[in-house]
Write a protein that holds these residues in place. Sequence first.
Motif, short mmCIF file in Angstrom:
data_model
loop_
_atom_site.label_atom_id
_atom_site.label_comp_id
_atom_site.label_asym_id
_atom_site.label_seq_id
_atom_site.Cartn_x
_atom_site.Cartn_y
_atom_site.Cartn_z
N VAL A 1 35.37 48.53 39.30
CA VAL A 1 34.24 48.88 40.16
C VAL A 1 34.67 49.87 41.24
CG1 VAL A 1 32.62 47.95 41.87
CG2 VAL A 1 32.97 46.76 39.69
N LEU A 2 35.78 49.60 41.90
CA LEU A 2 36.21 50.44 43.02
C LEU A 2 36.79 51.78 42.59
CD1 LEU A 2 37.87 47.84 45.43
CD2 LEU A 2 35.62 48.93 45.64
N TYR A 3 37.58 51.77 41.51
CA TYR A 3 38.32 52.98 41.13
C TYR A 3 37.89 53.56 39.78
CZ TYR A 3 41.17 50.82 44.72
OH TYR A 3 41.59 50.23 45.88
N GLY A 4 37.04 52.86 39.07
CA GLY A 4 36.57 53.36 37.79
C GLY A 4 37.58 53.25 36.67
N GLU A 5 38.66 52.51 36.90
CA GLU A 5 39.69 52.35 35.85
C GLU A 5 40.43 51.04 36.07
OE1 GLU A 5 43.23 54.94 37.95
OE2 GLU A 5 41.92 55.94 36.53
N LEU A 6 41.12 50.63 35.02
CA LEU A 6 41.96 49.43 35.12
C LEU A 6 43.20 49.76 35.93
CD1 LEU A 6 41.62 48.15 31.46
CD2 LEU A 6 40.70 47.06 33.51
N PRO A 7 43.90 48.73 36.43
CA PRO A 7 45.13 49.00 37.20
C PRO A 7 46.19 49.67 36.33
CG PRO A 7 44.68 46.63 37.09
CD PRO A 7 43.61 47.32 36.33
N GLU A 8 47.21 50.19 36.99
CA GLU A 8 48.29 50.84 36.24
C GLU A 8 48.92 49.87 35.25
OE1 GLU A 8 51.90 50.60 36.58
OE2 GLU A 8 51.85 48.98 37.99
N ARG A 9 49.64 50.38 34.29
CA ARG A 9 50.07 49.64 33.11
C ARG A 9 50.84 48.35 33.42
NH1 ARG A 9 52.73 53.39 28.96
NH2 ARG A 9 54.37 53.33 30.51
N ARG A 10 51.81 48.39 34.31
CA ARG A 10 52.59 47.18 34.62
C ARG A 10 51.74 46.13 35.30
NH1 ARG A 10 57.45 49.44 37.88
NH2 ARG A 10 55.77 50.80 38.50
N ASN A 11 50.87 46.56 36.20
CA ASN A 11 49.99 45.62 36.89
C ASN A 11 49.01 45.00 35.90
OD1 ASN A 11 48.67 44.22 38.89
ND2 ASN A 11 47.84 46.01 39.91
N LEU A 12 48.47 45.81 35.01
CA LEU A 12 47.56 45.30 33.98
C LEU A 12 48.29 44.32 33.06
CD1 LEU A 12 44.83 45.33 32.55
CD2 LEU A 12 45.63 47.33 31.27
N ALA A 13 49.52 44.65 32.68
CA ALA A 13 50.31 43.76 31.81
C ALA A 13 50.52 42.42 32.49
CB ALA A 13 51.64 44.41 31.46
N PHE A 14 50.86 42.42 33.77
CA PHE A 14 51.05 41.16 34.49
C PHE A 14 49.77 40.34 34.49
CE2 PHE A 14 50.81 38.56 38.31
CZ PHE A 14 51.97 37.82 38.19
N HIS A 15 48.65 40.98 34.77
CA HIS A 15 47.36 40.28 34.76
C HIS A 15 47.09 39.66 33.39
CE1 HIS A 15 46.49 42.21 38.59
NE2 HIS A 15 45.38 41.50 38.68
N LEU A 16 47.32 40.42 32.34
CA LEU A 16 47.03 39.93 30.99
C LEU A 16 47.96 38.81 30.56
CD1 LEU A 16 46.15 43.28 29.18
CD2 LEU A 16 44.58 41.54 30.11
N VAL A 17 49.23 38.90 30.93
CA VAL A 17 50.18 37.83 30.61
C VAL A 17 49.79 36.55 31.35
CG1 VAL A 17 52.58 37.07 30.90
CG2 VAL A 17 52.09 39.33 29.97
N LEU A 18 49.47 36.66 32.62
CA LEU A 18 49.08 35.49 33.39
C LEU A 18 47.74 34.93 32.90
CD1 LEU A 18 50.18 33.70 35.60
CD2 LEU A 18 49.07 35.14 37.28
N LEU A 19 46.85 35.81 32.48
CA LEU A 19 45.57 35.35 31.92
C LEU A 19 45.80 34.59 30.62
CD1 LEU A 19 42.49 35.41 32.19
CD2 LEU A 19 42.50 37.57 30.95
N THR A 20 46.69 35.09 29.78
CA THR A 20 47.03 34.40 28.53
C THR A 20 47.67 33.05 28.82
OG1 THR A 20 47.35 36.53 27.44
CG2 THR A 20 48.33 34.61 26.37
N ALA A 21 48.57 33.00 29.79
CA ALA A 21 49.19 31.73 30.17
C ALA A 21 48.15 30.76 30.71
CB ALA A 21 50.29 31.98 31.20
N SER A 22 47.15 31.28 31.42
CA SER A 22 46.09 30.42 31.95
C SER A 22 45.28 29.80 30.81
CB SER A 22 45.16 31.22 32.86
OG SER A 22 45.85 31.66 33.99
#
Length: 103
Positions: A47-68
């Motif tokens: 919403v704020l930037y029109g794109e997903l976070p940079e690759r490492r930040n996105l990877a961390f989010h996705l790994v933690l989401l998968t673990a959740s």
Amino acid sequence: IGLYLLSTLALPLQGDGALEEYYFRNRKWFFTILAACLLFSLVRDLVLYGELPERRNLAFHLVLLTASVGGICIPARRYHLVLSAVAAIGIIAYIYGLFFNLA
């Protein structure tokens, strides 16, 4: 708000010593709220930037989401012990990486 809810689900208000029982009784709510916080974080960047976070930040989010999701679906005590150790190391590495990029 989400982090406050997570803390109340992880630790009982009274110190009755039954932390493990309390944790497993609330684990589905805990990991559901954690997953929602992660999704809100990703949506915020869209919403704020029109794109997903940079690759490492996105990877961390996705790994933690998968673990959740695993935390919601897998009731095994051993899984949660390993998950807590790996998550602690991962969060420390994530914070270190953020400060390393800021310096």
